[in-house]
Design a protein around this motif. Structure first.
Motif, PDB file in Angstrom:
ATOM      1  N   PHE A 207       0.975  -1.237   0.034  1.00 25.17           N
ATOM      2  CA  PHE A 207       0.085   0.057  -0.143  1.00 25.17           C
ATOM      3  C   PHE A 207       0.792   1.192   0.174  1.00 25.17           C
ATOM      4  O   PHE A 207       0.653   2.262  -0.643  1.00 25.17           O
ATOM      5  N   LYS A 208       2.044   1.238   0.858  1.00 21.37           N
ATOM      6  CA  LYS A 208       2.920   2.162   0.871  1.00 21.37           C
ATOM      7  C   LYS A 208       3.556   2.476  -0.332  1.00 21.37           C
ATOM      8  O   LYS A 208       3.642   3.631  -1.037  1.00 21.37           O
ATOM      9  N   GLN A 209       3.976   1.371  -1.167  1.00 23.16           N
ATOM     10  CA  GLN A 209       4.842   1.479  -2.348  1.00 23.16           C
ATOM     11  C   GLN A 209       3.574   2.123  -3.508  1.00 23.16           C
ATOM     12  O   GLN A 209       4.041   3.123  -4.387  1.00 23.16           O
ATOM     13  N   ALA A 210       2.300   1.673  -3.619  1.00 27.20           N
ATOM     14  CA  ALA A 210       1.314   2.102  -4.554  1.00 27.20           C
ATOM     15  C   ALA A 210       1.269   3.644  -4.282  1.00 27.20           C
ATOM     16  O   ALA A 210       1.168   4.432  -5.248  1.00 27.20           O
ATOM     17  N   SER A 211       1.033   4.139  -2.890  1.00 27.94           N
ATOM     18  CA  SER A 211       0.767   5.362  -2.872  1.00 27.94           C
ATOM     19  C   SER A 211       1.971   6.333  -3.178  1.00 27.94           C
ATOM     20  O   SER A 211       1.695   7.552  -3.545  1.00 27.94           O
ATOM     21  N   ASP A 212       3.224   5.870  -2.733  1.00 25.94           N
ATOM     22  CA  ASP A 212       4.425   6.499  -3.282  1.00 25.94           C
ATOM     23  C   ASP A 212       4.383   6.724  -4.934  1.00 25.94           C
ATOM     24  O   ASP A 212       4.772   7.698  -5.264  1.00 25.94           O
ATOM     25  N   PHE A 213       4.014   5.557  -5.568  1.00 22.80           N
ATOM     26  CA  PHE A 213       4.102   5.746  -6.863  1.00 22.80           C
ATOM     27  C   PHE A 213       3.212   6.827  -7.243  1.00 22.80           C
ATOM     28  O   PHE A 213       3.174   7.671  -8.269  1.00 22.80           O
ATOM     29  N   LEU A 214       1.784   6.941  -6.602  1.00 21.26           N
ATOM     30  CA  LEU A 214       0.831   8.039  -7.156  1.00 21.26           C
ATOM     31  C   LEU A 214       1.454   9.132  -6.942  1.00 21.26           C
ATOM     32  O   LEU A 214       1.069  10.223  -7.593  1.00 21.26           O
ATOM     33  N   ARG A 215       2.084   9.490  -5.896  1.00 20.98           N
ATOM     34  CA  ARG A 215       2.825  10.785  -5.459  1.00 20.98           C
ATOM     35  C   ARG A 215       3.703  11.298  -6.594  1.00 20.98           C
ATOM     36  O   ARG A 215       3.888  12.206  -6.744  1.00 20.98           O
ATOM     37  N   GLU A 216       4.504  10.164  -7.041  1.00 21.72           N
ATOM     38  CA  GLU A 216       5.291  10.599  -8.346  1.00 21.72           C
ATOM     39  C   GLU A 216       4.633  10.834  -9.368  1.00 21.72           C
ATOM     40  O   GLU A 216       4.939  11.874 -10.186  1.00 21.72           O
ATOM     41  N   VAL A 217       3.444  10.212  -9.699  1.00 21.23           N
ATOM     42  CA  VAL A 217       2.509  10.487 -10.782  1.00 21.23           C
ATOM     43  C   VAL A 217       1.957  11.810 -10.719  1.00 21.23           C
ATOM     44  O   VAL A 217       1.843  12.594 -11.757  1.00 21.23           O
ATOM     45  N   HIS A 218       1.538  12.359  -9.402  1.00 17.59           N
ATOM     46  CA  HIS A 218       0.838  13.427  -9.149  1.00 17.59           C
ATOM     47  C   HIS A 218       1.898  14.706  -9.639  1.00 17.59           C
ATOM     48  O   HIS A 218       1.236  15.783 -10.066  1.00 17.59           O
ATOM     49  N   LYS A 219       3.359  14.361  -9.698  1.00 18.83           N
ATOM     50  CA  LYS A 219       3.988  15.612 -10.054  1.00 18.83           C
ATOM     51  C   LYS A 219       3.988  15.897 -11.590  1.00 18.83           C
ATOM     52  O   LYS A 219       4.157  16.848 -11.961  1.00 18.83           O
ATOM     53  N   ASN A 220       3.345  14.832 -12.269  1.00 15.94           N
ATOM     54  CA  ASN A 220       3.237  14.833 -13.903  1.00 15.94           C
ATOM     55  C   ASN A 220       1.791  15.442 -14.199  1.00 15.94           C
ATOM     56  O   ASN A 220       1.699  15.550 -15.369  1.00 15.94           O
ATOM     57  N   VAL A 221       0.776  14.991 -13.318  1.00 13.95           N
ATOM     58  CA  VAL A 221      -0.477  15.382 -13.674  1.00 13.95           C
ATOM     59  C   VAL A 221      -1.078  16.757 -14.015  1.00 13.95           C
ATOM     60  O   VAL A 221      -0.807  17.736 -13.352  1.00 13.95           O
ATOM     61  N   ARG A 222      -1.497  16.695 -15.377  1.00 11.97           N
ATOM     62  CA  ARG A 222      -2.290  18.257 -15.808  1.00 11.97           C
ATOM     63  C   ARG A 222      -3.314  18.351 -15.181  1.00 11.97           C
ATOM     64  O   ARG A 222      -3.798  19.329 -14.701  1.00 11.97           O
ATOM     65  N   LEU A 223      -4.132  17.153 -15.287  1.00 15.17           N
ATOM     66  CA  LEU A 223      -5.559  17.257 -14.658  1.00 15.17           C
ATOM     67  C   LEU A 223      -6.109  15.857 -14.197  1.00 15.17           C
ATOM     68  O   LEU A 223      -5.559  14.868 -14.788  1.00 15.17           O
ATOM     69  N   TYR A 224      -6.744  15.765 -13.204  1.00 13.25           N
ATOM     70  CA  TYR A 224      -7.605  14.640 -12.849  1.00 13.25           C
ATOM     71  C   TYR A 224      -9.000  14.706 -13.261  1.00 13.25           C
ATOM     72  O   TYR A 224      -9.777  15.476 -13.018  1.00 13.25           O
ATOM     73  N   TRP A 225      -9.115  13.684 -14.409  1.00 16.34           N
ATOM     74  CA  TRP A 225     -10.586  13.800 -15.110  1.00 16.34           C
ATOM     75  C   TRP A 225     -11.562  13.137 -14.452  1.00 16.34           C
ATOM     76  O   TRP A 225     -11.483  12.272 -13.733  1.00 16.34           O
ATOM     77  N   THR A 226     -12.744  13.730 -14.546  1.00 23.07           N
ATOM     78  CA  THR A 226     -14.073  13.162 -13.902  1.00 23.07           C
ATOM     79  C   THR A 226     -14.917  12.654 -14.900  1.00 23.07           C
ATOM     80  O   THR A 226     -15.830  12.054 -14.595  1.00 23.07           O
ATOM     81  N   ASP A 227     -14.975  12.907 -16.475  1.00 27.23           N
ATOM     82  CA  ASP A 227     -15.641  12.105 -17.436  1.00 27.23           C
ATOM     83  C   ASP A 227     -14.948  12.387 -18.719  1.00 27.23           C
ATOM     84  O   ASP A 227     -13.973  12.978 -18.822  1.00 27.23           O
ATOM     85  N   ASN A 228     -15.349  11.304 -19.653  1.00 29.07           N
ATOM     86  CA  ASN A 228     -14.608  11.546 -20.948  1.00 29.07           C
ATOM     87  C   ASN A 228     -14.606  12.622 -21.700  1.00 29.07           C
ATOM     88  O   ASN A 228     -13.693  12.893 -22.427  1.00 29.07           O
ATOM     89  N   THR A 229     -15.517  13.395 -21.574  1.00 26.91           N
ATOM     90  CA  THR A 229     -15.502  14.843 -22.276  1.00 26.91           C
ATOM     91  C   THR A 229     -14.623  15.772 -21.988  1.00 26.91           C
ATOM     92  O   THR A 229     -13.901  16.008 -22.704  1.00 26.91           O
ATOM     93  N   ASP A 230     -14.232  15.731 -20.514  1.00 27.15           N
ATOM     94  CA  ASP A 230     -13.118  16.610 -20.181  1.00 27.15           C
ATOM     95  C   ASP A 230     -11.841  15.855 -20.697  1.00 27.15           C
ATOM     96  O   ASP A 230     -10.809  16.928 -21.167  1.00 27.15           O
ATOM     97  N   LEU A 231     -11.603  14.695 -20.408  1.00 29.46           N
ATOM     98  CA  LEU A 231     -10.369  14.270 -20.892  1.00 29.46           C
ATOM     99  C   LEU A 231     -10.284  14.375 -22.413  1.00 29.46           C
ATOM    100  O   LEU A 231      -9.045  14.605 -22.784  1.00 29.46           O
ATOM    101  N   SER A 232     -11.074  13.804 -23.046  1.00 32.04           N
ATOM    102  CA  SER A 232     -11.125  13.754 -24.542  1.00 32.04           C
ATOM    103  C   SER A 232     -10.661  15.163 -25.074  1.00 32.04           C
ATOM    104  O   SER A 232      -9.880  15.406 -26.003  1.00 32.04           O
ATOM    105  N   GLN A 233     -11.253  16.384 -24.612  1.00 27.59           N
ATOM    106  CA  GLN A 233     -10.982  17.670 -24.873  1.00 27.59           C
ATOM    107  C   GLN A 233      -9.686  18.011 -24.433  1.00 27.59           C
ATOM    108  O   GLN A 233      -9.002  18.556 -25.433  1.00 27.59           O
ATOM    109  N   ALA A 234      -9.126  17.769 -23.281  1.00 30.28           N
ATOM    110  CA  ALA A 234      -7.664  17.818 -23.078  1.00 30.28           C
ATOM    111  C   ALA A 234      -6.761  17.080 -24.048  1.00 30.28           C
ATOM    112  O   ALA A 234      -5.792  17.696 -24.428  1.00 30.28           O
ATOM    113  N   ILE A 235      -6.895  15.785 -24.405  1.00 34.67           N
ATOM    114  CA  ILE A 235      -6.225  15.182 -25.308  1.00 34.67           C
ATOM    115  C   ILE A 235      -6.253  15.739 -26.670  1.00 34.67           C
ATOM    116  O   ILE A 235      -5.355  16.045 -27.416  1.00 34.67           O
TER     117      ILE A 235
END
Length: 360
Positions: free
Chosen positions: A199-227
């Protein structure tokens, strides 16, 4: 713009706007069938026989993820049917939010894919009661723009944490998909057995991913528009994202054969306790979304598999192969299935994910 995206803009936006700032809403009039759903599933092409019979669309209210839906229902929000997925059905059932289905009223009950029907504690319980009518199944999978990202750069899910993708990544604002990604990235394919160290390893990985995140999407429309706009090049997304982007001419693809694999889930409809719409109308809707007549549309336009095995058998084999549904056993290979997990572990994930998104 595809029909799916158009529906989301026209219908989804209006309903979502009406929900902003609310927590628990009062029940609608008894004659209105109300569906509590993910944005986009109001698509009329999913329930044509219901509309033909009743002359109108049902009412829809939307949730961003299943934890939000769970909390709203526990707070008194009223609807007739809802659309949870495999990791949440047991939790909703144990919380007393749903009631058994009368399978004698389900026209296509016997057409449910046998592999889905046999999943432990999902569709039925050992006492023989049926709780979930499976609707769609698919993946959360690495999705990328083929003009800005080379396939060699995304052989591994660890690409999400690679500094070269800083401010170019999007993952769902969804604890289940987030920890499915993290679990796979650290080599865990059964999250129900996750140890404290994992669990700690998985959470640490998500912290590294967070550094790269432009947005946390909530539906396909928002994500598709961003891509489509070039704002995001790499995403952890559902099958429909690449399907709708490709239909709109955007150079996008999914990478199912990463070293660590992908995540798989099954979603469907349940009857909510306290439903107020006429029972026959509820089952008319359930039968409409189970009709094999909609299977081809689901596969081709959304990129998902339909739970109706007879419908899937009628889809052109080349299309099934292109979408990865020709062989169900192969589809499930090298995958983390989003099965129900211990409630304590899920609560830890929810709390930790909120910290991660806040930069802690």
């Amino acid at each position: 713009m595809t029909l799916v995206n158009a529906c989301r803009h026209i219908l989804g936006g209006a309903f979502i706007a009406s929900l902003v700032g609310t927590t628990a809403l009062p029940a609608l009039a008894a004659e209105n069938l109300t569906i509590f759903d993910w944005s986009g599933y109001e698509d009329p092409a999913f329930h044509p026989s219901y509309t033909a019979k009743h002359g109108d669309e049902p009412d829809f209210s939307f949730f961003g993820d299943e934890e939000e839906a769970f909390q709203k229902l526990r707070s008194g929000f009223k609807a007739d049917l809802a659309h949870p997925c495999s990791q949440s059905v047991a939790k909703w059932r144990e919380a007393g939010l749903i009631e058994p289905l009368d399978t004698s009223k389900l026209t296509y009950w016997n057409d449910i894919d046998p592999a889905i029907a046999a999943m432990k504690g999902l569709v039925t319980t050992p006492d023989g009661k049926a709780w979930l009518l499976p609707f769609e199944w698919g993946n959360t999978v690495l999705t990328y723009r083929t003009d800005t990202v080379k396939e060699d750069e995304v052989k591994s899910l660890k690409a999400f944490a690679d500094p070269k993708f800083k401010d170019r990544v999007s993952i769902g604002d969804n604890v289940d998909d987030a920890y499915a990604l993290a679990s796979l990235a650290i080599g865990v394919k059964d999250w129900t057995t996750m140890t404290d160290e994992q669990f700690k390893q998985a959470s640490d990985f998500l912290r590294e991913v967070h550094k790269n995140v432009r947005l946390y999407w909530t539906d396909n429309t928002d994500l598709s528009q961003a891509i489509a706009s070039g704002e995001v090049d790499l995403a952890w997304a559902w099958n429909e994202t690449a399907t709708t982007l490709q239909a709109d001419g955007v150079p996008a693809a999914i990478k199912k054969d990463t070293t660590e694999g992908l995540s798989t889930w099954v979603c469907g409809y349940v009857r909510l306790k306290g439903a107020q719409a006429p029972v026959d109308e509820q089952y008319d809707y359930l039968n409409s979304i189970s009709d094999p007549a909609i299977t081809s549309y689901m596969v081709e336009s959304w990129g998902y598999g339909h739970a109706n095995a007879r419908g899937m058998a009628q889809v052109d084999q080349k299309i099934l192969a292109d979408k990865g549904y020709a062989d169900v056993s192969k589809f499930l290979a090298n995958t983390l299935f989003q099965s129900p997990m211990p409630i304590e572990l899920r609560q830890r994930m929810i709390a930790e994910f909120e910290k991660i998104k806040s930069g802690y």
